[in-house]
Structure formats: structure tokens, C-alpha cells
Scaffold this motif. Structure first.
Motif, PDB file in Angstrom:
ATOM      1  N   ASP A  16       9.544  24.582   0.498  1.00  0.00           N
ATOM      2  CA  ASP A  16       8.582  25.611   0.109  1.00  0.00           C
ATOM      3  C   ASP A  16       7.150  25.086   0.062  1.00  0.00           C
ATOM      4  OD1 ASP A  16       8.640  23.997  -2.096  1.00  0.00           O
ATOM      5  OD2 ASP A  16       9.214  25.568  -3.531  1.00  0.00           O
ATOM      6  N   GLY A  17       6.957  23.831   0.462  1.00  0.00           N
ATOM      7  CA  GLY A  17       5.628  23.250   0.463  1.00  0.00           C
ATOM      8  C   GLY A  17       5.168  22.714  -0.874  1.00  0.00           C
ATOM      9  N   GLU A  18       6.003  22.872  -1.904  1.00  0.00           N
ATOM     10  CA  GLU A  18       5.669  22.387  -3.237  1.00  0.00           C
ATOM     11  C   GLU A  18       6.362  21.050  -3.500  1.00  0.00           C
ATOM     12  OE1 GLU A  18       3.520  23.821  -5.233  1.00  0.00           O
ATOM     13  OE2 GLU A  18       3.185  25.498  -3.840  1.00  0.00           O
ATOM     14  N   THR A  19       5.724  20.219  -4.317  1.00  0.00           N
ATOM     15  CA  THR A  19       6.293  18.913  -4.636  1.00  0.00           C
ATOM     16  C   THR A  19       7.443  19.049  -5.620  1.00  0.00           C
ATOM     17  OG1 THR A  19       4.162  17.842  -4.276  1.00  0.00           O
ATOM     18  CG2 THR A  19       5.795  16.630  -5.565  1.00  0.00           C
ATOM     19  N   ASP A  20       8.576  18.452  -5.270  1.00  0.00           N
ATOM     20  CA  ASP A  20       9.750  18.463  -6.130  1.00  0.00           C
ATOM     21  C   ASP A  20      10.121  17.074  -6.618  1.00  0.00           C
ATOM     22  OD1 ASP A  20      10.905  20.670  -3.654  1.00  0.00           O
ATOM     23  OD2 ASP A  20      10.226  21.304  -5.648  1.00  0.00           O
ATOM     24  N   ILE A  21       9.581  16.046  -5.980  1.00  0.00           N
ATOM     25  CA  ILE A  21       9.976  14.670  -6.276  1.00  0.00           C
ATOM     26  C   ILE A  21       8.745  13.872  -6.683  1.00  0.00           C
ATOM     27  CG2 ILE A  21      10.893  12.529  -5.291  1.00  0.00           C
ATOM     28  CD1 ILE A  21      12.635  14.260  -3.502  1.00  0.00           C
ATOM     29  N   TYR A  22       8.897  13.067  -7.737  1.00  0.00           N
ATOM     30  CA  TYR A  22       7.789  12.281  -8.252  1.00  0.00           C
ATOM     31  C   TYR A  22       8.221  10.830  -8.444  1.00  0.00           C
ATOM     32  CZ  TYR A  22       5.902  16.876  -9.360  1.00  0.00           C
ATOM     33  OH  TYR A  22       5.450  18.161  -9.277  1.00  0.00           O
ATOM     34  N   MET A  23       7.300   9.910  -8.177  1.00  0.00           N
ATOM     35  CA  MET A  23       7.515   8.512  -8.505  1.00  0.00           C
ATOM     36  C   MET A  23       7.136   8.308  -9.969  1.00  0.00           C
ATOM     37  SD  MET A  23       6.109   6.416  -5.163  1.00  0.00           S
ATOM     38  CE  MET A  23       7.139   6.276  -3.692  1.00  0.00           C
ATOM     39  N   LEU A  24       8.100   7.926 -10.790  1.00  0.00           N
ATOM     40  CA  LEU A  24       7.871   7.791 -12.225  1.00  0.00           C
ATOM     41  C   LEU A  24       7.502   6.370 -12.627  1.00  0.00           C
ATOM     42  CD1 LEU A  24      10.804   9.953 -13.613  1.00  0.00           C
ATOM     43  CD2 LEU A  24       8.501  10.659 -12.964  1.00  0.00           C
ATOM     44  N   SER A  25       7.578   5.427 -11.710  1.00  0.00           N
ATOM     45  CA  SER A  25       7.246   4.036 -12.028  1.00  0.00           C
ATOM     46  C   SER A  25       6.389   3.466 -10.926  1.00  0.00           C
ATOM     47  CB  SER A  25       8.516   3.186 -12.182  1.00  0.00           C
ATOM     48  OG  SER A  25       9.098   2.943 -10.909  1.00  0.00           O
ATOM     49  N   GLU A  26       5.832   2.316 -11.186  1.00  0.00           N
ATOM     50  CA  GLU A  26       5.206   1.545 -10.128  1.00  0.00           C
ATOM     51  C   GLU A  26       6.303   0.885  -9.297  1.00  0.00           C
ATOM     52  OE1 GLU A  26       1.646  -0.749 -11.072  1.00  0.00           O
ATOM     53  OE2 GLU A  26       1.889  -0.067 -13.134  1.00  0.00           O
ATOM     54  N   PRO A  27       5.973   0.441  -8.086  1.00  0.00           N
ATOM     55  CA  PRO A  27       6.985  -0.234  -7.272  1.00  0.00           C
ATOM     56  C   PRO A  27       7.434  -1.537  -7.924  1.00  0.00           C
ATOM     57  CG  PRO A  27       4.820  -0.436  -6.277  1.00  0.00           C
ATOM     58  CD  PRO A  27       4.682   0.541  -7.392  1.00  0.00           C
ATOM     59  N   MET A  28       8.713  -1.819  -7.840  1.00  0.00           N
ATOM     60  CA  MET A  28       9.303  -3.036  -8.422  1.00  0.00           C
ATOM     61  C   MET A  28       9.917  -3.855  -7.293  1.00  0.00           C
ATOM     62  SD  MET A  28      11.055  -1.104 -11.692  1.00  0.00           S
ATOM     63  CE  MET A  28      11.498   0.319 -10.687  1.00  0.00           C
ATOM     64  N   TYR A  29       9.360  -5.027  -7.049  1.00  0.00           N
ATOM     65  CA  TYR A  29       9.778  -5.862  -5.923  1.00  0.00           C
ATOM     66  C   TYR A  29      10.776  -6.909  -6.391  1.00  0.00           C
ATOM     67  CZ  TYR A  29       9.454  -9.299  -2.138  1.00  0.00           C
ATOM     68  OH  TYR A  29       9.743 -10.171  -1.125  1.00  0.00           O
ATOM     69  N   ILE A  30      11.966  -6.907  -5.808  1.00  0.00           N
ATOM     70  CA  ILE A  30      13.012  -7.891  -6.107  1.00  0.00           C
ATOM     71  C   ILE A  30      13.077  -8.861  -4.938  1.00  0.00           C
ATOM     72  CG2 ILE A  30      15.422  -8.261  -6.734  1.00  0.00           C
ATOM     73  CD1 ILE A  30      13.895  -6.585  -8.736  1.00  0.00           C
ATOM     74  N   ALA A  51       0.855  -1.186   0.000  1.00  0.00           N
ATOM     75  CA  ALA A  51       0.000   0.000   0.000  1.00  0.00           C
ATOM     76  C   ALA A  51       0.891   1.236   0.000  1.00  0.00           C
ATOM     77  CB  ALA A  51      -0.909   0.004   1.225  1.00  0.00           C
ATOM     78  N   VAL A  52       0.656   2.137  -0.942  1.00  0.00           N
ATOM     79  CA  VAL A  52       1.486   3.331  -1.107  1.00  0.00           C
ATOM     80  C   VAL A  52       0.599   4.559  -1.031  1.00  0.00           C
ATOM     81  CG1 VAL A  52       3.088   4.576  -2.605  1.00  0.00           C
ATOM     82  CG2 VAL A  52       3.080   2.069  -2.595  1.00  0.00           C
ATOM     83  N   ARG A  53       1.005   5.530  -0.215  1.00  0.00           N
ATOM     84  CA  ARG A  53       0.268   6.786  -0.123  1.00  0.00           C
ATOM     85  C   ARG A  53       1.031   7.880  -0.853  1.00  0.00           C
ATOM     86  NH1 ARG A  53      -0.999  10.827   4.929  1.00  0.00           N
ATOM     87  NH2 ARG A  53      -2.707  11.950   3.932  1.00  0.00           N
ATOM     88  N   ASP A  54       0.277   8.667  -1.621  1.00  0.00           N
ATOM     89  CA  ASP A  54       0.830   9.789  -2.371  1.00  0.00           C
ATOM     90  C   ASP A  54      -0.038  10.996  -2.055  1.00  0.00           C
ATOM     91  OD1 ASP A  54       1.203  11.756  -4.249  1.00  0.00           O
ATOM     92  OD2 ASP A  54       1.040  10.460  -5.994  1.00  0.00           O
ATOM     93  N   ASN A  55       0.439  11.887  -1.163  1.00  0.00           N
ATOM     94  CA  ASN A  55      -0.334  13.090  -0.856  1.00  0.00           C
ATOM     95  C   ASN A  55       0.396  14.323  -1.378  1.00  0.00           C
ATOM     96  OD1 ASN A  55       1.726  13.407   1.048  1.00  0.00           O
ATOM     97  ND2 ASN A  55       0.353  14.377   2.525  1.00  0.00           N
ATOM     98  N   LEU A  56       0.830  14.251  -2.627  1.00  0.00           N
ATOM     99  CA  LEU A  56       1.597  15.350  -3.212  1.00  0.00           C
ATOM    100  C   LEU A  56       0.775  16.623  -3.330  1.00  0.00           C
ATOM    101  CD1 LEU A  56       3.583  13.458  -5.974  1.00  0.00           C
ATOM    102  CD2 LEU A  56       4.219  13.954  -3.620  1.00  0.00           C
ATOM    103  N   TYR A  57      -0.534  16.464  -3.290  1.00  0.00           N
ATOM    104  CA  TYR A  57      -1.393  17.642  -3.345  1.00  0.00           C
ATOM    105  C   TYR A  57      -2.000  17.880  -1.962  1.00  0.00           C
ATOM    106  CZ  TYR A  57      -0.802  16.716  -8.269  1.00  0.00           C
ATOM    107  OH  TYR A  57      -0.252  16.479  -9.502  1.00  0.00           O
ATOM    108  N   ALA A  58      -1.112  17.904  -0.965  1.00  0.00           N
ATOM    109  CA  ALA A  58      -1.542  18.020   0.419  1.00  0.00           C
ATOM    110  C   ALA A  58      -2.089  19.420   0.701  1.00  0.00           C
ATOM    111  CB  ALA A  58      -0.369  17.717   1.354  1.00  0.00           C
ATOM    112  N   GLY A  59      -2.851  19.541   1.774  1.00  0.00           N
ATOM    113  CA  GLY A  59      -3.370  20.833   2.189  1.00  0.00           C
ATOM    114  C   GLY A  59      -2.285  21.709   2.792  1.00  0.00           C
ATOM    115  N   GLU A  60      -2.698  22.880   3.250  1.00  0.00           N
ATOM    116  CA  GLU A  60      -1.733  23.849   3.758  1.00  0.00           C
ATOM    117  C   GLU A  60      -1.001  23.334   4.987  1.00  0.00           C
ATOM    118  OE1 GLU A  60      -3.688  27.519   4.427  1.00  0.00           O
ATOM    119  OE2 GLU A  60      -4.180  27.856   2.304  1.00  0.00           O
ATOM    120  N   ASP A  61      -1.654  22.503   5.774  1.00  0.00           N
ATOM    121  CA  ASP A  61      -1.048  22.022   7.018  1.00  0.00           C
ATOM    122  C   ASP A  61      -0.273  20.728   6.825  1.00  0.00           C
ATOM    123  OD1 ASP A  61      -2.236  24.170   8.289  1.00  0.00           O
ATOM    124  OD2 ASP A  61      -4.051  23.023   8.786  1.00  0.00           O
ATOM    125  N   GLU A  62      -0.191  20.215   5.606  1.00  0.00           N
ATOM    126  CA  GLU A  62       0.513  18.965   5.352  1.00  0.00           C
ATOM    127  C   GLU A  62       1.659  19.194   4.381  1.00  0.00           C
ATOM    128  OE1 GLU A  62      -1.858  15.094   5.259  1.00  0.00           O
ATOM    129  OE2 GLU A  62      -3.239  16.555   4.374  1.00  0.00           O
TER     130      GLU A  62
END
Length: 737
Positions: free
Chosen positions: A379-393, A340-351
Motif C-alpha cells: 500500500d506504499g506505507e511503511t510496515d517494518i522498522y529497524m528498532l536497533s542499530e546494526p550489530m556486527y558479529i 552505510a545504511v539507507r532508510d527512505n521510509l518516508y519516500a515520495g510517491e514514486d518510491e
């Protein structure tokens, strides 16, 4: 989709990723690349760093360094893998390739020969001049160990199957197979079955067999090659009773296929897990409405409800269980674990924008958890993105993501790509467990508290799913019940009559405050007037009694789950080309046939309700005719009853003054029937039923030899042909002429 998918990647998806990349709008996370998924909040079980911003600010150049969160509060061992070939590779995606990772880039040269366009669905297409770049990355060696560029060999699609890379060239009608070192093994001629297939071909576990969907026969077939042959030596039909509509994907080891199938009697869709070698069904999952599903070598996972976040997981060598996940997490399979992966890149002001994830074993116990900030400069802005799905080795007990870090000024953003390595051996004692339930109903009410505070999962389990290759049928989920206590504002006797109709006909009726303020494209008003509701209920009881007992269940097809009827007040809408104040309408909403009725017009329901039922009949007949080769119903045949040269308006605007009605009145009940073929049939059917209920009031329209009689006879014959008529009267109400 799980992180080791073996489906073909459509060219349009990859090119769309390229377009986003070039436009500086890259947010290609695990969620955006996948189908719609639901997820779990780990904030109560994972302790992120107080200064999460520092987690990703270290400058690594050609090194392998552990991510340090600053205060040691992390619950997972995270490592960034940086190298020049990663940051300069402009990779847009990555996939697992055995125990290595395949870094992928779609190259679209900007030349005069390249034509780009947007189709009607908003998808970006390039007509020509593109190629794939595949670089094989070894996490153990932290370097690229092999490369393949398709610049000299066209490749419309690619597929990964374990440690084989497959490239399809539809112009040459061949598939080329590459080994674990990206060296060419062989090329196969697929012309023998390409024309009849949907264009997607799946490799089997052995190197000389391919699976494809035969659209003409609606079945899955296996093309068998002899070693070294370019053409198949035989075709094997799947041993399935149902119509096969889609090959969803293959398991990573190629031993199983996940299919969407349509029952040849009920015409409802379901999922099947098929043993690939013999094309035998191992499991059928009988719920027509799936929001998302995936398969690994060890399990089948499906999201049952978007509203409740309910999931079902069938461990092939263990138990079948239900569980719930809150809204802002995506769920997938990592071999024999749930991720389970959480992505809250568009978080509110308090997150703060961040990623978090947890991995759970087949009993629901957390194996490991992690947290990482998505904001590098605070600065509260997203700078990092996951470009792939998770890859399990599995061998390294690790999960990898291809990451992109935004750098540069806002006007000229660039992306530094690298790999994020999650070591699953890290301490996870503070992470909770996923609670498993026996039924969907038990799980559906727990979407907000799916994580227990360090307690063991209930692991009550589902039914025993062990089998010696025999098919197991599992019925999943229940229909969502929208009835609430708010309906207590409706008189008890009216509600009791509605309950009785629901029981008798297998439908759902919603009254008073249960009716939403907006249903589909129209706004509703609440009606609580007892006299109006009683009159409307009288009409509905009389109308439904005209239909055979099993009629309404047969209006369901494909992924539809039920029929809902809303008793509304005045209806209103403002969409262009639509009626502004309809008396009733039908839409398919959230896998339900929905009929909305203006109860103030109850006096006209003898026509109106039957008109809307005709729309439901049409949709059912159209779907069935896709699979029933000798189906009587077709739009072409229907059009043959209209005058030569006639065309429907295909809009509701100005239908009253339609010259097509004025010149061909004998062909249509009224001018409204000239808008669409579906409205033509609905006017005919509704008027015929109204005439039946009013002692033949409109029987003059259907005199023997008239065009309207011929059209009605044909429509009645289509209903007989497309429905199971066992137990029906010899002559139904709509046939009584």
C-alpha cells in the motif's frame, strides 16, 4: 554511534522508546537512535527485487528461513529469525553482547505510584517504578540462553562492555557487574567519586577499574579496586593537558576512550582517543566542529560537515582517509569496516519505502550489500522498522537488526518483533567502492557520487597514523566558504576592501546576494547601493582597527569555527518577545558567530557594531569561566553592581517604559540595558566605544566614582582576565577613561 557502543544508556532515552512503543508511533530506526549521521545511495550499485513487496511477506513461525526476493536479484543473503519469545517479548532495543545479542525491554508498570511528565526539552520522564528486562539471545542456537530482570534491583543506567553488563544504582551508589551468562560477578561502591562526576561511569578492560569524569577538576580519573573490594583503593588522574568535558564512549574491548576536551589555552573543543589503562592520549583530532563521532576497536569515524556529507576515518593500524556520503544514509563502524545504511521510509510517491545497506572494508571496497522492502502489503506505507542499530558479529561475519513489523488495524496497531540476519559472505560484485581522498576539500565536493561503479577506491590515504603509543595530532577539515560568484553584483572595490578585512582579522564578510534571505530569526533584504555599501565599509574598517590583532580569533570557543558578518538591508522579524526591526544582531548558527548588520544604519555603527561585539565577548567569557576556576567574570559579581532588589526584564517587550530604568537611571546607560544582563553590558561597551570614536561624546557617563564607571572597569578587567593580551596596547579603546 557504532553498533557495539559501551556508553551508558540514559533512562530517559529508554523510557521515551517505551512511550513511543505504547503510543503506536514506533519509528526507532538506526538513524533516530543515533546522533545525526549522513549516508550513501546504493541505488546505482544494488539491484533490488522488482517486486520488493514480496521480500518480507513469508509467514515464519518458530523457524529460521531465508528471505526470498522473488527474482534472485538480491546482493545479500538475508534471513528472518522468528520465534514466539521474539514476537511476544515486546523488545524495544537490542545490543551486541560478545558473540550474542542482548534483547532489551524497559518495563514501566502502569500504577498509581508512577508519575510521568515532559521536561522543557520535550523529553518524557517517569519518576519511579520501572525496571529493565535483559534476554541473552544466541543467533547460533536461535534461542534465549539467559535472562536478567532488574525488578528486585534498581538500575538507573546500563552499560555493555564486551561480555559484561553493568548496572548502576545511584540511590545505593553502586555498580553491579554481570558476566556473559548474566550472572552477578560483583558490586562496587562508587560513592567516592559519584558526587564529583557527571553520573556516567565507564568500565575498563579489566574487571576492577572504572573511569569517570570529575566535573570539579574537569579531568578524567580512574578508580582502582582490588579484587573483591567494594570501595576503590586509589584514584588515577588522566595525563592530559586539556580540560576533559565529556567521555563520549569506550571502544568495545575497553582499551580506548573517546573524549571531548577543551584546550586550556584556546578554549576550543576537540576529540581525543585515550589509551584507557594509563589514561594517555594517543590521538587528538583538532577540528572544533564535529557533527557526530564514534569509535571501534580499530578506527575513529567522524562526520565533518552536514552540508557536504564529508567524513573522516582514522584506521589505527593503517591510513587516515576522507570520504563523502549523500544525505539520506547513516554511517557507522563495524569493527574494521564502514557500514552505510539507507532508510527512505518516508519516500515520495514514486518510491517504495525500503532499507538498503553496504559494508566497506578499510580500502573502500564493498564487502556486501543488501536491500529489503519496508512495505509488506503493497500500500506504499511503511510496515517494518529497524528498532536497533546494526550489530556486527565478527565470528559469524554477519550483521543483525532487531526489527518490528506493524500488524493489525490502524486503530490498534501492534508490532511483531524479530531479528534480521545479514550474511556478509553474499556476492557483491555489482556494488561499488567508496572513494577515499587525502583531504576534506577533495571529498566535500563528491557527496553525490561517493559510489564508484565497480571501480577500486582511490585509497590515496591520509597521513601515516602508526605510533608507539605517542600522541598523533590530526587537523581535520576546512571552514565552509560561502562566497559565491553571485557577489559579482557588488562593486569590485568594495569586495576588495572586504577581502582585505577578512585577511587581516580572520573573519568572513558577505555582501549582496551572498547574504541569505533569512539568517537565524530574522529576514534580510539585499543591499547593492554602492554609496551605502561604501559608507558601511568605511565604518567597519574604522571599528575593527580599534581591536588588537589577535582579538577576534579569541572570540571563538568550544565548537565555533569562525566569525561571519553579513551586510544586509532592512532587517525584520515577528517572533514574540523579540525586536521586530533590529539594526543588528548576533547569533551562533552552524558553529559560527554570525553578526548581521543593517547597512542603512551605517551612521550608527560606531555604537551598534561594538554593541554586537560585546555579545560575542560575553559568550566567550562565560564559556571560559566554566573551566578557569579563578575567572574574574561571573553573573553574580556583575549583579552586585546593580541596586538591591533589581531584576532584569528578560524580555524586549515594553522596555521603554520599564520602571526599573526610571528608578535607577544612574546604574544603566538606558532602558534597553534593563532587559538582560548581556544587553546591559553591550549598551555599556557600545556606548564607551562610540564615545572613544567621537572625541569623548559620552565621557560624562563614565566619570570617576560613578556606578557606570565601576561597571565598565569591571567588564574591562574581565576581558583582560579572560583573553590572551600578549601584544595588546597598554590601554585599549574601551579602557580609555
Amino acid at each position: 554511534m557504532h553498533n557495539r557502543r559501551t556508553i551508558w544508556y540514559c533512562m530517559t532515552l529508554a523510557i521515551s522508546l517505551t512511550a513511543f512503543w505504547k503510543a503506536g508511533c514506533v519509528h526507532v530506526s538506526a538513524q533516530s537512535v543515533s546522533d545525526v549521521m549522513e549516508t550513501v545511495d546504493f541505488t546505482d550499485s544494488v539491484n533490488p527485487a522488482e517486486d520488493g513487496d514480496a521480500a518480507m511477506t513469508a509467514d515464519f513461525t518458530d523457524t529460521v528461513s531465508s528471505v526470498n526476493d522473488g527474482d534472485g536479484a538480491m546482493t545479500a543473503d538475508l534471513t528472518e529469525l522468528h520465534a514466539d519469545y521474539l514476537s511476544e517479548g515486546d523488545y524495544q532495543y537490542a545490543e551486541q553482547f560478545g558473540e550474542n545479542l542482548l534483547l532489551i525491554r524497559m518495563n514501566v508498570p502502569e500504577t498509581d505510584d508512577t508519575t510521568a511528565y515532559i521536561d522543557g526539552d520535550g523529553e518524557l520522564f517517569y519518576e519511579e517504578n520501572f525496571c529493565w528486562q535483559f534476554d541473552l539471545y544466541s543467533p547460533e542456537e536461535n534461542t534465549v540462553i539467559a535472562s536478567l530482570n532488574t525488578e528486585e534491583q534498581a538500575a538507573d543506567f546500563y552499560q555493555i562492555n564486551g561480555t559484561r553488563l553493568l548496572l548502576a544504582d545511584y540511590e545505593k551508589q553502586q555498580i553491579s557487574s554481570y558476566d556473559a551468562a548474566l550472572s552477578l560477578l560483583a558490586s562496587y561502591d562508587i560513592s567516592a567519586f559519584l558526587d564529583d562526576s557527571d553520573g556516567f561511569v565507564y568500565a575498563s578492560a579489566d574487571e576492577d577499574s572504572w573511569y569517570f569524569l570529575n566535573y570539579e577538576e574537569h579531568c578524567i580519573q580512574k578508580a582502582v579496586y582490588v579484587s573483591g573490594s567494594e570501595s576503590p583503593v586509589g584514584l588515577l588522574d588522566g595525563n592530559l593537558d586539556e580540560y576533559c568535558s565529556v567521555i563520549q564512549m569506550a571502544s568495545p574491548d575497553g582499551s580506548k576512550l573517546l573524549l571531548s576536551v577543551v584546550d586550556d589555552e584556546t578554549y576550543l573543543s576537540s576529540c581525543q582517543v585515550v589509551e584507557a589503562d594509563a589514561l594517555l592520549s594517543l590521538r587528538s583530532y583538532l577540528q572544533p566542529s564535529f557533527f557526530w563521532q564514534t569509535i571501534s576497536d580499530d578506527a575513529f569515524l567522524v562526520q565533518l560537515s552536514d552540508e557536504t556529507g564529508t567524513y573522516f576515518c582514522d584506521w589505527f593500524e593503517g591510513e587516515a582517509v576522507y570520504f563523502a556520503m549523500p544525505e539520506d544514509y547513516s554511517v557507522s563502524l563495524a569493527e574494521d569496516c564502514i557500514l552505510a545504511v539507507r532508510d527512505n521510509l518516508y519516500a515520495g510517491e514514486d518510491e517504495k519505502p525500503m532499507y538498503s545497506a553496504s559494508l566497506y572494508d578499510s580500502t573502500g571496497v564493498c564487502v556486501s550489500s543488501m536491500f529489503i522492502s519496508g512495505d509488506t502489503d503493497g500500500d506504499g506505507e511503511t510496515d517494518i522498522y529497524m528498532l536497533s542499530e546494526p550489530m556486527y558479529i565478527r565470528e559469524q561475519n554477519s550483521i543483525f537488526w532487531l526489527m518490528g513489523e506493524m500488524t493489525g488495524e490502524e486503530e490498534s496497531d501492534t508490532y511483531d518483533t524479530y531479528l534480521l540476519w545479514w550474511n556478509l559472505e553474499a556476492d557483491s560484485e555489482n556494488a561499488g567502492s567508496v572513494i577515499f581522498y587525502d583531504t576534506a576539500a577533495e571529498a566535500s565536493g563528491h557527496g553525490g557520487d561517493a559510489i564508484a561503479d565497480g571501480t577500486d577506491a582511490s585509497n590515496a590515504g591520509g597521513e601515516d597514523t602508526e605510533s608507539d603509543d605517542a600522541e598523533i595530532v590530526i587537523i581535520l577539515g576546512e571552514d565552509t566558504d560561502l562566497h559565491t560568484e553571485e557577489a559579482s553584483d557588488v562593486p569590485a572595490d568594495i569586495q576588495s576592501r572586504a577581502d582585505a578585512l577578512e585577511e587581516a582579522y580572520g573573519i568572513s564578510i558577505y555582501l549582496g546576494a551572498e547574504v541569505p534571505e533569512q539568517v537565524g530569526n530574522y529576514y534580510t533584504e539585499t543591499c547593492l547601493d554602492p554609496d551605502t555599501l561604501e559608507a558601511a565599509m568605511d565604518q567597519l574598517e574604522m571599528i575593527l582597527a580599534l581591536y588588537p590583532e589577535n582579538f577576534f580569533t579569541q572570540l571563538l570557543y568550544d565548537d565555533l569555527r569562525g566569525i561571519r558578518i553579513y551586510f544586509s538591508g532592512t532587517l525584520s522579524g515577528d517572533m514574540e518577545g523579540m525586536l521586530t526591526d533590529p539594526g543588528a544582531y548576533v547569533e551562533e548558527i552552524d558553529q559560527f558567530q554570525v553578526m548581521v548588520l543593517d547597512v542603512n544604519q551605517w551612521w550608527n555603527w560606531d555604537y551598534m557594531v561594538n554593541h554586537e561585539i560585546s555579545h560575542m565577548i560575553d559568550r566567550s567569557l562565560e564559556f571560559r569561566s566554566m573551566y578557569q576556576k579563578d575567572a574574574l567574570f561571573s553573573e553574580e559579581t556583575w549583579s552586585s553592581y546593580n541596586p538591591d532588589g533589581f531584576e532584569y526584564l528578560y524580555t524586549y517587550d515594553g522596555y521603554e517604559e520599564n520602571a526599573g530604568w526610571a528608578g535607577y537611571a544612574e546604574y544603566f546607560v538606558d532602558s534597553y540595558g534593563t532587559t538582560f544582563a548581556t544587553e546591559d553590558r553591550a549598551e555599556l561597551f557600545g556606548t564607551a566605544m562610540s564615545s572613544f570614536l567621537n572625541d569623548g561624546l559620552f565621557s560624562y557617563l563614565f566619570e570617576e566614582g560613578s556606578v557606570l564607571r565601576e561597571k565598565l572597569d569591571y567588564y574591562c578587567a574581565c576581558i583582560r582576565d579572560g583573553f590572551d593580551t600578549a601584544g595588546w596596547e597598554e590601554t585599549t579603546a574601551w579602557e580609555a577613561y
